[in-house]
Design an enzyme around this catalytic site. Structure first.
Site, PDB file in Angstrom:
ATOM      1  N   ARG A 285       1.068  -1.075   0.019  1.00 18.16           N
ATOM      2  CA  ARG A 285      -0.132   0.048   0.064  1.00 18.16           C
ATOM      3  C   ARG A 285       0.759   1.174   0.285  1.00 18.16           C
ATOM      4  O   ARG A 285       0.469   2.322   0.616  1.00 18.16           O
ATOM      5  CB  ARG A 285      -0.826  -0.068   1.188  1.00 18.16           C
ATOM      6  CG  ARG A 285      -2.117  -1.026   0.964  1.00 18.16           C
ATOM      7  CD  ARG A 285      -2.889  -0.466  -0.141  1.00 18.16           C
ATOM      8  NE  ARG A 285      -4.293  -1.087  -0.186  1.00 18.16           N
ATOM      9  CZ  ARG A 285      -4.491  -2.166  -0.819  1.00 18.16           C
ATOM     10  NH1 ARG A 285      -3.649  -2.554  -1.694  1.00 18.16           N
ATOM     11  NH2 ARG A 285      -5.642  -2.649  -0.834  1.00 18.16           N
ATOM     12  N   GLY A 287       1.759   2.815  -2.748  1.00 15.66           N
ATOM     13  CA  GLY A 287       1.241   3.641  -3.980  1.00 15.66           C
ATOM     14  C   GLY A 287       2.341   3.336  -5.294  1.00 15.66           C
ATOM     15  O   GLY A 287       2.324   3.977  -6.229  1.00 15.66           O
ATOM     16  N   LYS A 288       2.978   1.959  -4.920  1.00 14.92           N
ATOM     17  CA  LYS A 288       4.029   1.781  -6.140  1.00 14.92           C
ATOM     18  C   LYS A 288       3.228   1.370  -7.463  1.00 14.92           C
ATOM     19  O   LYS A 288       3.800   2.012  -8.442  1.00 14.92           O
ATOM     20  CB  LYS A 288       4.927   0.762  -5.551  1.00 14.92           C
ATOM     21  CG  LYS A 288       4.187  -0.840  -5.292  1.00 14.92           C
ATOM     22  CD  LYS A 288       5.015  -1.781  -4.622  1.00 14.92           C
ATOM     23  CE  LYS A 288       4.419  -3.199  -4.442  1.00 14.92           C
ATOM     24  NZ  LYS A 288       3.397  -2.854  -3.482  1.00 14.92           N
ATOM     25  N   HIS A 324      -7.634  -2.206  -9.390  1.00 13.41           N
ATOM     26  CA  HIS A 324      -6.478  -2.053 -10.270  1.00 13.41           C
ATOM     27  C   HIS A 324      -7.096  -1.890 -11.888  1.00 13.41           C
ATOM     28  O   HIS A 324      -6.629  -0.871 -12.393  1.00 13.41           O
ATOM     29  CB  HIS A 324      -5.323  -3.077 -10.128  1.00 13.41           C
ATOM     30  CG  HIS A 324      -4.487  -2.937  -9.046  1.00 13.41           C
ATOM     31  ND1 HIS A 324      -3.171  -2.768  -9.170  1.00 13.41           N
ATOM     32  CD2 HIS A 324      -4.442  -3.071  -7.867  1.00 13.41           C
ATOM     33  CE1 HIS A 324      -2.489  -2.573  -8.059  1.00 13.41           C
ATOM     34  NE2 HIS A 324      -3.481  -2.821  -7.299  1.00 13.41           N
ATOM     35  N   ARG A 328      -7.158   1.501 -14.916  1.00 10.81           N
ATOM     36  CA  ARG A 328      -6.234   1.412 -16.103  1.00 10.81           C
ATOM     37  C   ARG A 328      -7.316   2.024 -17.304  1.00 10.81           C
ATOM     38  O   ARG A 328      -8.424   2.048 -17.309  1.00 10.81           O
ATOM     39  CB  ARG A 328      -6.090   0.036 -16.551  1.00 10.81           C
ATOM     40  CG  ARG A 328      -5.092  -0.504 -15.412  1.00 10.81           C
ATOM     41  CD  ARG A 328      -5.143  -2.122 -15.839  1.00 10.81           C
ATOM     42  NE  ARG A 328      -4.922  -2.888 -14.640  1.00 10.81           N
ATOM     43  CZ  ARG A 328      -4.976  -4.153 -14.246  1.00 10.81           C
ATOM     44  NH1 ARG A 328      -5.556  -4.897 -15.249  1.00 10.81           N
ATOM     45  NH2 ARG A 328      -4.950  -4.659 -13.136  1.00 10.81           N
ATOM     46  N   GLU A 336      -2.959 -11.902 -18.231  1.00 16.65           N
ATOM     47  CA  GLU A 336      -2.604 -12.514 -16.925  1.00 16.65           C
ATOM     48  C   GLU A 336      -1.926 -13.664 -17.091  1.00 16.65           C
ATOM     49  O   GLU A 336      -2.327 -14.747 -17.700  1.00 16.65           O
ATOM     50  CB  GLU A 336      -3.955 -12.987 -15.978  1.00 16.65           C
ATOM     51  CG  GLU A 336      -4.751 -11.767 -15.571  1.00 16.65           C
ATOM     52  CD  GLU A 336      -6.071 -12.333 -14.844  1.00 16.65           C
ATOM     53  OE1 GLU A 336      -6.249 -13.433 -15.171  1.00 16.65           O
ATOM     54  OE2 GLU A 336      -6.707 -11.405 -14.377  1.00 16.65           O
TER      55      GLU A 336
END
Length: 447
Positions: A285, A287-288, A324, A328, A336
């Site tokens: 968590r 923020g990467k 996520h 995008r 995947e």
């Protein structure tokens, strides 16, 4: 041709050291400190040499000892720091340096060169074409001036491998007839100034975002910019919006902001893309992933390589994945897979890999290492990944967990994972062009 961007900022850099505007504060918080715009080609040719450029080269692990040619666009002090010629005279480099540019710029340099210094001055004007070592250089007019019309130029450079770049900094809006000189050039990369953002009222000798977009469109219309051309905005100043918003604005016209220290590799069968490799590290968590997405937002089409896959019956994991995906852009494609090496080898558009920690977990599972399986097989997978990472011909950003700062794991399996991931991160970092550590949402550039 390899191009190293020594700086991508305007005359006052970005952030401006004296400013507290939102754009400057954002850049400082992100540790994205841009120096004055300059570049180095194949370690032998410099494009402009302002006072910050020599030290930037050293900071990025390069030496100027092999530089044989400097192309000066004009005599403004952020593009020309003639004192570098004095510093060079204190060292025997064993070869002559050609300083090429408008006469007024060369006149600024002459007092800094002794009568016996191995320096040759080559004056040029717009319209000239000349061999510069193994390069062919065409001199183009700029809509910019220092003292008089014609004392600033732009450069069209073709390398020994046939790759071709346009160095268009500094200039205001170009005339319609200007584009005839670069018709059908199909540049591998275009470095185009974009100084003022939406403040187009500040100077007619620079481009803001609207004029930048119009120039790129005109370059596309005459065949100077094609689908494979990497259009890089340089000479960026704090009148631009914060960098995340700027990336989005530039993406709409098929361009992206350059980054200090960025390396672009062109020619020899490459498609003109930079092939830059960026590793983003951070804790849970931190923020990467969001930072990696911001870096990739410069490209309209990105392949998002999700290494975690799906987990049947795990609702919390499904919510994470959904979050996520919602972030995008619709133009991104998600795959995947745990075969990251294959994704790197076969990529034809920019990649974002998230993340190497889950990839490593998958390799440990495949080889049943948790139950005494073969760790050497995992090492072989890491070697394959590194080979593909180094050979990747498109821009790629990889995210990985930084797990070495916490307590020693209580279990043998936890310690094994920590050690392997630490070695993996170090190995990937050693062959990356840029490495960033994200802590509490703040990205800190390590390289």
């Amino acid at each position: 041709m390899e191009v190293l961007l020594l700086g991508t900022g305007a005359a006052d850099g970005w952030p401006n050291p004296f400013c507290r505007c939102r754009s400057c504060v954002d850049a400082a918080d992100r540790h994205e400190i841009r120096g004055q715009t300059a570049a180095m080609v194949d370690d032998v040719l410099m494009l402009d040499c302002g006072p910050e450029a020599p030290r930037a080269a050293v900071r990025f692990g390069r030496t100027l000892a092999d530089v044989r040619h400097i192309l000066l666009t004009h005599a403004h002090t952020d593009h020309l720091g003639p004192q570098a010629l004095l510093f060079r005279s204190w060292v025997d480099t064993g070869h002559t340096l050609d300083v090429i540019g408008p006469s007024d710029a060369l006149d600024v340099c002459r007092p800094w060169v002794g009568p016996d210094d191995p320096v040759r001055f080559v004056p040029v004007v717009a319209g000239d074409e000349l061999p510069v070592g193994e390069y062919t250089v065409r001199v183009l007019p700029a809509q910019h001036r220092v003292f008089r019309d014609g004392d600033a130029v732009l450069y069209d450079v073709t390398g020994p491998d046939g790759s071709r770049i346009l160095w268009a900094c500094d200039t205001g809006p170009l005339t319609v007839s200007w584009f005839d000189a670069v018709r059908a050039a199909a540049f591998d990369a275009v470095f185009l100034e974009e100084t003022f953002g939406d403040r187009t009222d500040l100077s007619s000798g620079h481009l803001g975002l609207p004029e930048f977009a119009e120039t790129v469109e005109a370059l596309r219309g005459c065949g100077a910019v094609v689908d494979s051309t990497d259009v890089v905005a340089v000479h960026l100043g704090h009148h631009n919006p914060p960098i995340a918003r700027l990336r989005e604005r530039l993406r709409h016209c098929g361009a992206r902001p350059g980054t200090d220290g960025e390396v672009l590799d062109m020619g020899s069968g490459s498609s003109g893309s930079s092939g830059s490799r960026t590793l983003v590290l951070g804790g849970v968590r931190s923020g990467k992933s969001r930072h990696a997405e911001e870096l990739s937002a410069a490209y309209e089409s990105v392949t998002y390589v999700a290494t975690g896959g799906t987990r049947e019956g795990d609702e919390e994991w499904a919510r994470r994945v959904a979050l996520h995906r919602e972030r995008r852009p619709e133009t991104w494609v998600t795959i995947e897979t745990a075969d990251v090496a294959q994704a790197l080898r076969e990529a034809t558009e920019p990649l974002l890999i998230d993340c190497l920690g889950t990839w490593l977990t998958a390799r440990l599972d495949v080889h049943d290492v948790w139950n005494g399986g073969d760790v050497a097989a995992v090492d072989a997978d890491i070697d394959e990944l590194l080979d593909a990472w180094k050979a990747c011909r498109v821009p790629v950003v990889a995210v990985s967990n930084e797990v070495g700062s916490g307590v020693v794991p209580a279990t043998a399996s936890g310690r094994l994972f920590r050690d392997l991931l630490g070695r993996l991160n170090a190995s990937v970092a050693s062959v990356s062009d840029s490495v960033t550590l994200v802590v509490a949402g703040i990205p800190m550039r390590l390289r």
